[in-house]
Each structure stands twice: as structure tokens, then as C-alpha cells.
Design a protein around this motif. Sequence first.
Motif, PDB file in Angstrom:
ATOM      1  N   CYS A  70      84.817  37.647  53.069  1.00  0.00           N
ATOM      2  CA  CYS A  70      85.489  39.014  52.652  1.00  0.00           C
ATOM      3  C   CYS A  70      85.571  39.461  54.205  1.00  0.00           C
ATOM      4  O   CYS A  70      84.906  40.187  54.162  1.00  0.00           O
ATOM      5  CB  CYS A  70      85.466  39.142  51.534  1.00  0.00           C
ATOM      6  SG  CYS A  70      86.574  41.066  51.310  1.00  0.00           S
ATOM      7  N   SER A  72      86.504  42.155  55.188  1.00  0.00           N
ATOM      8  CA  SER A  72      86.293  43.764  54.354  1.00  0.00           C
ATOM      9  C   SER A  72      84.630  44.204  53.358  1.00  0.00           C
ATOM     10  O   SER A  72      83.791  45.137  54.242  1.00  0.00           O
ATOM     11  CB  SER A  72      87.607  43.909  53.516  1.00  0.00           C
ATOM     12  OG  SER A  72      87.227  45.158  52.339  1.00  0.00           O
ATOM     13  N   CYS A  73      84.778  43.322  53.094  1.00  0.00           N
ATOM     14  CA  CYS A  73      83.213  43.797  52.174  1.00  0.00           C
ATOM     15  C   CYS A  73      81.606  42.667  52.694  1.00  0.00           C
ATOM     16  O   CYS A  73      80.422  42.747  52.449  1.00  0.00           O
ATOM     17  CB  CYS A  73      82.960  43.697  51.193  1.00  0.00           C
ATOM     18  SG  CYS A  73      82.610  42.371  50.104  1.00  0.00           S
ATOM     19  N   TYR A  95      90.169  37.746  52.553  1.00  0.00           N
ATOM     20  CA  TYR A  95      89.858  39.279  51.492  1.00  0.00           C
ATOM     21  C   TYR A  95      89.530  38.752  50.170  1.00  0.00           C
ATOM     22  O   TYR A  95      89.417  37.657  49.810  1.00  0.00           O
ATOM     23  CB  TYR A  95      90.546  40.500  51.126  1.00  0.00           C
ATOM     24  CG  TYR A  95      91.172  40.772  52.652  1.00  0.00           C
ATOM     25  CD1 TYR A  95      90.234  41.572  53.491  1.00  0.00           C
ATOM     26  CD2 TYR A  95      92.406  41.069  52.992  1.00  0.00           C
ATOM     27  CE1 TYR A  95      90.566  42.103  54.417  1.00  0.00           C
ATOM     28  CE2 TYR A  95      92.259  41.478  54.528  1.00  0.00           C
ATOM     29  CZ  TYR A  95      91.526  42.130  55.298  1.00  0.00           C
ATOM     30  OH  TYR A  95      92.011  42.310  56.567  1.00  0.00           O
ATOM     31  N   HIS A  98      87.765  42.071  44.864  1.00  0.00           N
ATOM     32  CA  HIS A  98      87.546  42.812  44.666  1.00  0.00           C
ATOM     33  C   HIS A  98      88.101  44.040  45.183  1.00  0.00           C
ATOM     34  O   HIS A  98      88.172  45.394  45.257  1.00  0.00           O
ATOM     35  CB  HIS A  98      85.726  43.277  44.746  1.00  0.00           C
ATOM     36  CG  HIS A  98      84.932  42.028  43.577  1.00  0.00           C
ATOM     37  ND1 HIS A  98      84.934  42.457  41.967  1.00  0.00           N
ATOM     38  CD2 HIS A  98      84.687  41.451  44.227  1.00  0.00           C
ATOM     39  CE1 HIS A  98      84.682  41.611  42.149  1.00  0.00           C
ATOM     40  NE2 HIS A  98      83.895  40.734  42.879  1.00  0.00           N
ATOM     41  N   CYS A  99      88.449  43.639  46.817  1.00  0.00           N
ATOM     42  CA  CYS A  99      88.257  44.989  47.699  1.00  0.00           C
ATOM     43  C   CYS A  99      90.626  44.296  47.858  1.00  0.00           C
ATOM     44  O   CYS A  99      90.611  45.378  48.549  1.00  0.00           O
ATOM     45  CB  CYS A  99      88.398  43.484  49.214  1.00  0.00           C
ATOM     46  SG  CYS A  99      86.281  44.313  49.535  1.00  0.00           S
ATOM     47  N   TYR A 100      90.537  43.635  47.141  1.00  0.00           N
ATOM     48  CA  TYR A 100      92.353  43.312  48.007  1.00  0.00           C
ATOM     49  C   TYR A 100      92.834  42.491  46.973  1.00  0.00           C
ATOM     50  O   TYR A 100      92.605  41.170  46.138  1.00  0.00           O
ATOM     51  CB  TYR A 100      92.372  42.710  48.968  1.00  0.00           C
ATOM     52  CG  TYR A 100      93.828  42.197  50.171  1.00  0.00           C
ATOM     53  CD1 TYR A 100      93.879  42.952  50.808  1.00  0.00           C
ATOM     54  CD2 TYR A 100      94.778  41.842  49.380  1.00  0.00           C
ATOM     55  CE1 TYR A 100      95.718  43.328  51.562  1.00  0.00           C
ATOM     56  CE2 TYR A 100      96.018  41.665  50.198  1.00  0.00           C
ATOM     57  CZ  TYR A 100      96.033  43.145  51.064  1.00  0.00           C
ATOM     58  OH  TYR A 100      97.400  42.220  51.300  1.00  0.00           O
ATOM     59  N   PHE A 105      94.827  46.870  49.288  1.00  0.00           N
ATOM     60  CA  PHE A 105      93.419  47.434  49.109  1.00  0.00           C
ATOM     61  C   PHE A 105      93.817  48.035  48.304  1.00  0.00           C
ATOM     62  O   PHE A 105      94.239  48.636  47.908  1.00  0.00           O
ATOM     63  CB  PHE A 105      93.096  47.787  50.503  1.00  0.00           C
ATOM     64  CG  PHE A 105      93.017  47.014  51.651  1.00  0.00           C
ATOM     65  CD1 PHE A 105      91.564  46.207  51.635  1.00  0.00           C
ATOM     66  CD2 PHE A 105      93.670  47.264  52.778  1.00  0.00           C
ATOM     67  CE1 PHE A 105      90.978  44.936  52.970  1.00  0.00           C
ATOM     68  CE2 PHE A 105      93.001  46.251  54.180  1.00  0.00           C
ATOM     69  CZ  PHE A 105      92.252  45.089  54.103  1.00  0.00           C
ATOM     70  N   LYS A 110      89.027  53.814  52.119  1.00  0.00           N
ATOM     71  CA  LYS A 110      87.757  53.030  52.149  1.00  0.00           C
ATOM     72  C   LYS A 110      87.207  53.211  53.440  1.00  0.00           C
ATOM     73  O   LYS A 110      87.840  52.335  54.196  1.00  0.00           O
ATOM     74  CB  LYS A 110      87.460  51.980  51.178  1.00  0.00           C
ATOM     75  CG  LYS A 110      85.623  52.077  51.194  1.00  0.00           C
ATOM     76  CD  LYS A 110      85.137  50.268  49.971  1.00  0.00           C
ATOM     77  CE  LYS A 110      83.955  50.305  49.580  1.00  0.00           C
ATOM     78  NZ  LYS A 110      83.639  50.952  48.813  1.00  0.00           N
ATOM     79  N   MET A 115      81.476  51.612  52.730  1.00  0.00           N
ATOM     80  CA  MET A 115      81.728  50.271  52.818  1.00  0.00           C
ATOM     81  C   MET A 115      79.744  49.675  52.960  1.00  0.00           C
ATOM     82  O   MET A 115      79.879  49.169  52.009  1.00  0.00           O
ATOM     83  CB  MET A 115      82.080  49.384  53.708  1.00  0.00           C
ATOM     84  CG  MET A 115      82.022  47.531  53.340  1.00  0.00           C
ATOM     85  SD  MET A 115      82.701  47.453  51.319  1.00  0.00           S
ATOM     86  CE  MET A 115      84.763  47.034  51.639  1.00  0.00           C
ATOM     87  N   ARG A 152      89.116  43.238  58.928  1.00  0.00           N
ATOM     88  CA  ARG A 152      89.534  45.047  58.399  1.00  0.00           C
ATOM     89  C   ARG A 152      88.790  46.335  59.050  1.00  0.00           C
ATOM     90  O   ARG A 152      89.032  47.298  58.956  1.00  0.00           O
ATOM     91  CB  ARG A 152      88.877  45.148  56.824  1.00  0.00           C
ATOM     92  CG  ARG A 152      89.090  46.724  56.513  1.00  0.00           C
ATOM     93  CD  ARG A 152      88.972  47.075  54.958  1.00  0.00           C
ATOM     94  NE  ARG A 152      89.414  47.956  54.082  1.00  0.00           N
ATOM     95  CZ  ARG A 152      89.836  48.554  53.000  1.00  0.00           C
ATOM     96  NH1 ARG A 152      88.578  47.795  52.468  1.00  0.00           N
ATOM     97  NH2 ARG A 152      90.127  49.738  52.601  1.00  0.00           N
TER      98      ARG A 152
END
Length: 155
Positions: A70, A72-73, A95, A98-100, A105, A110, A115, A152
Amino acid sequence: METKEILANLRAENGLTQDEMAEKLFVTRQAVSRWETGKTTPNPETLKLISEKFRVSINSLLGGDEPAVCQSCSMTLLATEDLATEADGSTNVEYCSHCYQNGSFTDADKTIEEMIETNLCFLDEFNAQNGSSYSEDEARAILRMHLATLKRWAV
Ligand SMILES: [Zn+2]
């Protein structure tokens, strides 16, 4: 390779027309055509079906030799359930779910610092899985460097 090329190759390797591919996957020929031109990506359920019917891993469908993470995370995206969706229900392969979700998002405000703290909640689990013994401070520094390379958070 991108997902669109991978899907086109998969169809060619199996000697299928767009119509035949569509029939196998319970979608329209137009949908297959849109995937191959890169206009849309199959939705998570269809990706799963493709993976099962053609015996290819989700990861290889998403175009990576290495497991996709992902952007993002940094969670590893191994199953279709993990994948984010666009507003039209197609898959967003960058992603996790959970994030997107549904094209945006889940937590748009965030920050990267938040994060990092979220990921630190899983430090014990991470250490156990990897046989490592990072302290919270060490893990925080590593996470900050790692997350900054993701789409991200990249500036
Ligand atoms: Zn994520």
C-alpha cells in the motif's frame, strides 16, 4: 508491466478472444476492452476470479515481482480483500482497503507522523514475525524513511 498489459497477455496466452474472456469472467466484452486499454481495472471480486481461473497470483496481476505494498501505510497487498476501490467499483492497486475506499482516502487529513504512530501499534507483531527486536525509537526512524518513499507521502 502494468495490469492492462498483463491482462492482455494472459488472454493471448490462453488463446481467448475478448468475448471468450468476458464470458469466463461474467463481464461484458466492453469491460475486458476497458481493462486492456487501461481505462479501468477489474474490481476486487473479478481480480480474484481471474487469479483463480488462470492460476496466477494477485500480486503478478498487479504487475510486481515483489509483493505490492500500500502506497499509504506500506501494508503488503496479498489478497483482493486488501485492495482499495475507486468510486465506480474498480480496483485501485496502489492502496489498501483500510486507507482508500470508493475513490478517496478514508482518513484524508492523516499526516505521515500519524501514520508512523499507527504502524507502531503493530511493532510487537512485526518484531515477532521478523525475529527482530526494534525499539520504538528505532522503528519510528525506519518507518519515517520508508513511508516517505511511498506515493502518498512523497514530496
Ligand atoms: Zn494502506
